[in-house]
Design a protein around this motif. Structure first.
Motif, PDB file in Angstrom:
ATOM      1  N   ASP A 130       0.858  -1.185   0.000  1.00 13.71           N
ATOM      2  CA  ASP A 130       0.000   0.000   0.000  1.00 13.71           C
ATOM      3  C   ASP A 130       0.893   1.233   0.000  1.00 13.71           C
ATOM      4  OD1 ASP A 130       0.511   1.021   2.775  1.00 13.71           O
ATOM      5  OD2 ASP A 130      -0.397  -0.883   3.343  1.00 13.71           O
ATOM      6  N   ASN A 131       0.280   2.375  -0.186  1.00 10.57           N
ATOM      7  CA  ASN A 131       1.038   3.628  -0.268  1.00 10.57           C
ATOM      8  C   ASN A 131       0.725   4.580   0.875  1.00 10.57           C
ATOM      9  OD1 ASN A 131      -1.536   4.366  -0.918  1.00 10.57           O
ATOM     10  ND2 ASN A 131      -0.988   5.651  -2.678  1.00 10.57           N
ATOM     11  N   PHE A 132       0.261   4.005   2.007  1.00 10.09           N
ATOM     12  CA  PHE A 132      -0.096   4.887   3.126  1.00 10.09           C
ATOM     13  C   PHE A 132       0.398   4.384   4.476  1.00 10.09           C
ATOM     14  CE2 PHE A 132      -3.597   2.050   2.078  1.00 10.09           C
ATOM     15  CZ  PHE A 132      -3.898   1.448   3.287  1.00 10.09           C
ATOM     16  N   ASN A 133       1.127   3.286   4.509  1.00 12.15           N
ATOM     17  CA  ASN A 133       1.625   2.745   5.778  1.00 12.15           C
ATOM     18  C   ASN A 133       3.138   2.900   5.911  1.00 12.15           C
ATOM     19  OD1 ASN A 133      -0.516   1.858   7.452  1.00 12.15           O
ATOM     20  ND2 ASN A 133      -0.913   0.159   6.057  1.00 12.15           N
ATOM     21  N   CYS A 134       3.688   3.934   5.331  1.00 19.38           N
ATOM     22  CA  CYS A 134       5.122   4.227   5.471  1.00 19.38           C
ATOM     23  C   CYS A 134       5.347   5.093   6.714  1.00 19.38           C
ATOM     24  CB  CYS A 134       5.641   4.949   4.235  1.00 19.38           C
ATOM     25  SG  CYS A 134       5.723   3.900   2.753  1.00 19.38           S
ATOM     26  N   ASP A 135       6.642   5.214   7.100  1.00 28.34           N
ATOM     27  CA  ASP A 135       6.984   6.078   8.236  1.00 28.34           C
ATOM     28  C   ASP A 135       6.589   7.515   7.925  1.00 28.34           C
ATOM     29  OD1 ASP A 135       7.991   3.926   9.566  1.00 28.34           O
ATOM     30  OD2 ASP A 135      10.085   4.313   9.045  1.00 28.34           O
ATOM     31  N   ARG A 136       6.214   8.224   8.987  1.00 32.65           N
ATOM     32  CA  ARG A 136       5.769   9.608   8.842  1.00 32.65           C
ATOM     33  C   ARG A 136       6.707  10.548   9.595  1.00 32.65           C
ATOM     34  NH1 ARG A 136      -0.031  10.170   7.541  1.00 32.65           N
ATOM     35  NH2 ARG A 136      -0.845   8.120   7.011  1.00 32.65           N
ATOM     36  N   SER A 137       6.713  11.794   9.125  1.00 32.90           N
ATOM     37  CA  SER A 137       7.476  12.848   9.796  1.00 32.90           C
ATOM     38  C   SER A 137       6.651  14.124   9.686  1.00 32.90           C
ATOM     39  CB  SER A 137       8.841  13.038   9.143  1.00 32.90           C
ATOM     40  OG  SER A 137       9.534  14.111   9.750  1.00 32.90           O
ATOM     41  N   ASN A 138       6.497  14.806  10.831  1.00 33.31           N
ATOM     42  CA  ASN A 138       5.665  16.011  10.882  1.00 33.31           C
ATOM     43  C   ASN A 138       4.241  15.747  10.405  1.00 33.31           C
ATOM     44  OD1 ASN A 138       7.808  17.632  11.801  1.00 33.31           O
ATOM     45  ND2 ASN A 138       8.516  17.987   9.698  1.00 33.31           N
ATOM     46  N   GLY A 139       3.769  14.538  10.665  1.00 37.24           N
ATOM     47  CA  GLY A 139       2.398  14.196  10.310  1.00 37.24           C
ATOM     48  C   GLY A 139       2.213  13.850   8.852  1.00 37.24           C
ATOM     49  N   LEU A 140       3.282  13.851   8.045  1.00 34.70           N
ATOM     50  CA  LEU A 140       3.179  13.567   6.611  1.00 34.70           C
ATOM     51  C   LEU A 140       3.849  12.246   6.287  1.00 34.70           C
ATOM     52  CD1 LEU A 140       4.094  17.104   5.193  1.00 34.70           C
ATOM     53  CD2 LEU A 140       1.814  16.140   5.491  1.00 34.70           C
ATOM     54  N   ILE A 141       3.230  11.527   5.356  1.00 36.10           N
ATOM     55  CA  ILE A 141       3.838  10.275   4.888  1.00 36.10           C
ATOM     56  C   ILE A 141       5.155  10.609   4.204  1.00 36.10           C
ATOM     57  CG2 ILE A 141       3.560   8.326   3.320  1.00 36.10           C
ATOM     58  CD1 ILE A 141       0.562   8.517   3.755  1.00 36.10           C
ATOM     59  N   CYS A 142       6.202   9.899   4.629  1.00 35.77           N
ATOM     60  CA  CYS A 142       7.554  10.126   4.116  1.00 35.77           C
ATOM     61  C   CYS A 142       7.961  11.591   4.272  1.00 35.77           C
ATOM     62  CB  CYS A 142       7.676   9.693   2.655  1.00 35.77           C
ATOM     63  SG  CYS A 142       7.286   7.946   2.377  1.00 35.77           S
ATOM     64  N   GLY A 143       7.412  12.250   5.290  1.00 35.98           N
ATOM     65  CA  GLY A 143       7.757  13.636   5.573  1.00 35.98           C
ATOM     66  C   GLY A 143       7.412  14.607   4.463  1.00 35.98           C
ATOM     67  N   GLY A 144       6.611  14.138   3.482  1.00 34.40           N
ATOM     68  CA  GLY A 144       6.312  14.992   2.332  1.00 34.40           C
ATOM     69  C   GLY A 144       7.482  15.109   1.378  1.00 34.40           C
ATOM     70  N   ASN A 145       8.540  14.342   1.614  1.00 30.05           N
ATOM     71  CA  ASN A 145       9.763  14.434   0.805  1.00 30.05           C
ATOM     72  C   ASN A 145      10.034  13.153   0.037  1.00 30.05           C
ATOM     73  OD1 ASN A 145      10.308  17.032   1.912  1.00 30.05           O
ATOM     74  ND2 ASN A 145      11.154  16.046   3.731  1.00 30.05           N
ATOM     75  N   GLY A 146       8.996  12.353  -0.171  1.00 31.19           N
ATOM     76  CA  GLY A 146       9.179  11.095  -0.877  1.00 31.19           C
ATOM     77  C   GLY A 146       7.843  10.468  -1.201  1.00 31.19           C
ATOM     78  N   ILE A 147       7.889   9.307  -1.845  1.00 32.44           N
ATOM     79  CA  ILE A 147       6.684   8.576  -2.246  1.00 32.44           C
ATOM     80  C   ILE A 147       6.699   7.215  -1.552  1.00 32.44           C
ATOM     81  CG2 ILE A 147       5.413   7.579  -4.190  1.00 32.44           C
ATOM     82  CD1 ILE A 147       6.717   9.651  -5.976  1.00 32.44           C
ATOM     83  N   CYS A 148       5.534   6.869  -1.001  1.00 30.94           N
ATOM     84  CA  CYS A 148       5.409   5.588  -0.314  1.00 30.94           C
ATOM     85  C   CYS A 148       5.089   4.504  -1.327  1.00 30.94           C
ATOM     86  CB  CYS A 148       4.308   5.684   0.749  1.00 30.94           C
ATOM     87  SG  CYS A 148       4.074   4.168   1.701  1.00 30.94           S
ATOM     88  N   LYS A 149       5.968   3.541  -1.461  1.00 27.80           N
ATOM     89  CA  LYS A 149       5.764   2.419  -2.371  1.00 27.80           C
ATOM     90  C   LYS A 149       5.945   1.117  -1.601  1.00 27.80           C
ATOM     91  CE  LYS A 149       6.982   4.660  -6.752  1.00 27.80           C
ATOM     92  NZ  LYS A 149       7.829   4.599  -7.970  1.00 27.80           N
ATOM     93  N   CYS A 150       4.844   0.381  -1.533  1.00 28.80           N
ATOM     94  CA  CYS A 150       4.849  -0.917  -0.851  1.00 28.80           C
ATOM     95  C   CYS A 150       5.410  -0.789   0.559  1.00 28.80           C
ATOM     96  CB  CYS A 150       5.616  -1.954  -1.660  1.00 28.80           C
ATOM     97  SG  CYS A 150       5.111  -3.664  -1.258  1.00 28.80           S
ATOM     98  N   ARG A 151       4.911   0.248   1.272  1.00 28.95           N
ATOM     99  CA  ARG A 151       5.228   0.486   2.672  1.00 28.95           C
ATOM    100  C   ARG A 151       6.674   0.897   2.913  1.00 28.95           C
ATOM    101  NH1 ARG A 151       1.620  -4.100   5.902  1.00 28.95           N
ATOM    102  NH2 ARG A 151      -0.283  -3.719   4.715  1.00 28.95           N
TER     103      ARG A 151
END
Length: 803
Positions: free
Chosen positions: A561-582
């Protein structure tokens, strides 16, 4: 500096991409929610939806509907631009004659059909669902435009004196109208009432002469066309002068029957395709739909012409028309109505005017003497306003108007349909938007027309609907690519025949729940079908959708999925990347499990151009100081370290004044800077020079203040400027001190004496007051002994009078 600017532009670009991607996904949610199974369904989901026809576009577990998404999202997913189906609407003008521009009285004499007042005349709009098509419509009132005027008069008995004035109307009105147009025609008709009870008396005598007494009246009638439209004013006067008044029983008249026949009997009346005016003259009210029941007439008016020998013959058979029916027929036949009525019925006909577009109301004098001026004024009022109307729109099609009128007056919505205060030769413009909100079921073309009310000219618009993609016409029915011909291969995907499902139509609907196929949907050593994130259809996992369409399950077993990656500042991948397969795939210059570690060293750059002042390492955009004594964003602060002034104090003192702690070792320890002596503090270097500068003020061993500056040039050389004369404190002045002490002692002694004297005075006064009080309180006479008795006795003779 250039490198820093380049990095800032890079960050700005990345940020813009993120924002655009967010908007694209938000806009694409409608495309995904449509769950489109074909390209045609996709493009009908919204104007921003596109279909990727690339054969290997879908990932494992993605349904066919994933081919439909926002255009930007499809590009970001790797679909080439040439493989995206995104048909757009268009417009094509087929007939575009320029509006007529001529002057009255010119040699050029045009036929009415050769005069153009509206542009364009015909166009084709190709409409895609949700995408408006806009075109501009121009209107210009032509000068010397032909006019047909039909005078419809109430000939009930109350209009007797009015008829006398109307008999000469033809030539007089022709004379006045020649000031407006050189091509004018006039006609005349009259009406009374339906020829049944209770509207008229049906006794034979009353049918011959409905008037009382010696009045000679003509038989009652519903409507009579006395004179068809003609350019001969004398003929109008001649025929009208032969008319006679009739009569009826009730007050309201049958004028609506007459108006309907005038509107629909175009051949008998002689209407041309020019400006059509109907003057309705009466001094009474009107009957309308439903009133016919009083006379036993229940059939609704059919809106057709029933004139025989110029007389309406079906008044006893059809009911009066309704107001809405009249509005429709008047509009269809481009007739503008002028109600010339007496003062008594002004309010009634003004309400009627509000229901009938392009109509006017004038106050008729008691004997119709002002009818010519009334007609002229009403015509000017009607012709100075243009109102656009359109025919019935197909289902799902909407239209909006914006007007650009004289003097910069612009309007939208309902007011966008019209412009007022238009003079002859004035040109106005309308901007028209046509939008299809859905495709017609049969996908056939439709035609609508737009025209100014009261004018015969119109714009014909052919609507063509874009409901299928171009690639669908290239589809291969019963294609081998769709599991032995169980579907049509079109636009890169299979459209399954009825009863077949699956991405390749490989399953029958009867096999969907087979347990044997579930084994293909389980990972090794797992009992979960499609990782509990999808359904097993035909041995393949079709991942389920989430409420948030931006969150997607993928993978052969829907394990990604593209929404279960680590977060930073409340954003998936800190808003600095794309979540691919967690797992986060970071953008350039970012790293870390949540892409929260920036590789940019700009924030660590110190003012001297060194990273962390050379006292630490830059990690994730932050200085990690290797020497624990130093702190701060660039390791520039040291709480326990000596400052520049304190650090160089002893060396400056020994070299400039040959004293201090390093006096004996000065030549060995204090030769690392260049020293210059100056006369005063004003001569010291001041702030503003290119080299970093520190101003110092320190005390020497003699408690004298000395001043110096310390700076380091670009070559690393240290330069010190010292004021050659220290500021030493002067010794104490003994005489003033001794005098001050003596004076202080004397003053203090005097003060003490004064205080003692004051206290003594207060004590004495208190003692004296106490004595006086005790003295006053004594109770015996202090002048005589209380125990003493006198030896003398005095006897007084009572008779003695002192003579």
């Amino acid at each position: 500096m250039a490198e820093t600017t380049l990095k800032l532009f890079t960050y700005a670009g990345v940020l813009c991409c993120l924002i655009w991607n967010g908007f694209a996904q938000q806009g694409g949610s409608d495309c995904i929610k449509a769950n489109a199974k074909s390209c045609g369904e996709c493009i009908q989901a919204g104007p921003n939806c596109g279909w990727c026809k690339k054969t290997d576009f879908l990932q494992e577990g993605e349904p066919t509907s994933a081919r439909c998404d926002d255009l930007a999202a499809l590009k970001s997913k790797g679909c080439p631009l040439e493989d995206i189906e995104n048909p757009r609407g268009s417009k094509q003008v087929l007939e575009n004659r320029e509006v007529t521009n001529r002057k009255k009285g010119a040699a050029e004499k045009l036929k009415p059909e050769a005069i153009t007042q509206i542009q364009p005349q015909k166009l084709v709009l190709q409409l895609r669902v949700g995408e408006p098509q806009t075109f501009s419509l121009k209107f210009k009132r032509a000068e010397d435009y032909p006019i047909d005027l039909y005078y419809l008069m109430d000939l009930s008995y109350s209009m007797k004196d009015d008829l006398e004035n109307v008999k000469s109307l033809g030539t007089a009105l022709m004379f006045e109208m020649e000031k407006i147009t050189s091509d004018f025609r006039i006609g005349f008709g009259s009406f009374v009432e339906k020829t049944v009870m209770p509207y008229i008396s049906t006794t034979p005598a009353k049918l011959r002469n409905p008037c009382t007494g010696d009045q000679n009246c003509t038989s009652p009638f519903s409507y009579k066309n006395v004179l068809s439209l003609t350019s001969e004013g004398n003929k109008f006067n001649e025929l009208v002068s032969k008319q006679h008044i009739s009569g009826n029983l009730d007050s309201p008249e049958g004028g609506f029957d007459a108006i309907m026949q005038v509107a629909v009997c175009g051949e008998q009346i002689g209407w041309r395709n020019v400006t059509r005016l109907l003057v309705f003259s009466t001094d009474a009210g009107f009957h309308f739909a439903g009133d016919g029941k009083l006379g036993g007439i229940v059939l609704p008016n059919d809106g057709k012409c029933h004139l025989e020998n110029n007389v309406y013959t079906m008044s006893h058979y059809y009911d009066y028309p309704s107001i809405a029916h009249l509005v429709q027929k008047l509009s269809e036949n481009n007739i503008q109505t002028i109600f010339a009525v007496t003062e008594e019925f002004q309010a009634v006909y003004k309400e009627l005017k509000n229901l009938i577009p392009k109509s006017a109301v004038g106050t008729l004098s008691s004997n119709s003497s002002n009818v010519i001026q009334l007609i002229i004024d009403a015509y000017n009022s009607l012709s100075s306003e243009v109102i656009l109307e359109n025919t019935k729109l197909p289902k799902g099609v909407t239209i909006s108007y914006k007007s650009f009128c004289k003097n910069g007056v612009n309007d939208t919505q309902e007011d966008g349909r019209k412009c007022s205060n238009i003079s002859i030769g004035d040109e106005v413009r309308f901007e028209i938007n046509v939008t299809a909100n859905e495709c017609p079921k049969k996908e056939q073309n439709e035609t609508i027309k737009i025209k100014p009310l009261g004018f015969t000219e119109e714009v014909e618009i052919n609507l063509q609907f874009i409901c299928e993609c171009q690639c669908q016409s290239e589809g291969e029915p019963n294609s081998p690519a769709c599991h032995e011909g169980n579907g049509t291969f079109e636009c890169g995907a299979c459209r399954c025949n009825e009863g077949r499902i699956g991405r390749l139509c490989e399953c029958s609907t009867d096999e969907v729940n087979s347990e044997d196929m579930d084994a293909y949907c389980r990972r090794e050593n797992s009992t979960e079908i499609c990782s509990n994130n999808g359904e097993c259809i035909c041995g393949q996992c079709v991942c389920k959708k989430r409420e948030n369409t931006n969150e997607v399950y993928s993978g052969k077993y829907c394990e990604c999925d593209n929404f279960n990656c680590d977060r930073s500042n409340g954003l998936i991948c800190g808003g600095n990347g794309i979540c691919k397969c967690r797992v986060c795939e970071c953008f350039p210059n970012f790293t870390g499990s949540a892409c929260d570690c920036s590789l940019d060293t700009t924030p660590c750059m110190a003012s001297n151009g060194q990273i962390c002042n050379g006292r630490g390492t830059c990690e994730c955009g932050t200085c990690n100081c290797t020497d624990p004594k130093f702190q701060g964003p660039t390791c520039e602060m040291c709480q326990t370290c000596l400052g520049v002034c304190a650090e160089h104090k002893d060396c400056v003192q020994c070299r400039a004044f040959e004293k201090g702690e390093k006096k004996d070792t000065c030549s060995q320890e204090c030769m690392h800077f260049n020293m210059t002596l100056v006369e005063s503090r004003d001569k010291l270097p001041q702030p503003g020079q290119p080299d970093p500068l520190s101003h110092c003020k320190e005390k020497d061993v003699d408690d004298c203040w000395f001043y110096f500056t310390y700076s380091v040039n670009s070559n690393g050389e240290a330069n010190v400027h010292v004021v050659e004369t220290p500021e030493c404190p002067s010794g104490p002045d003994i005489i003033p001190i001794v005098a001050g002490v003596v004076a202080g002692i004397v003053l203090i002694g005097l003060a003490l004496l004064l205080i003692w004297k004051l206290l003594m005075i207060i004590h004495d006064r208190r003692e004296f007051a106490k004595f006086e009080k005790e003295k006053m309180n004594a109770k015996w006479d202090t002048g005589e002994n209380p125990i003493y008795k006198s030896a003398v006795t005095t006897v007084v003779n009572p008779k003695y009078e002192g003579k």
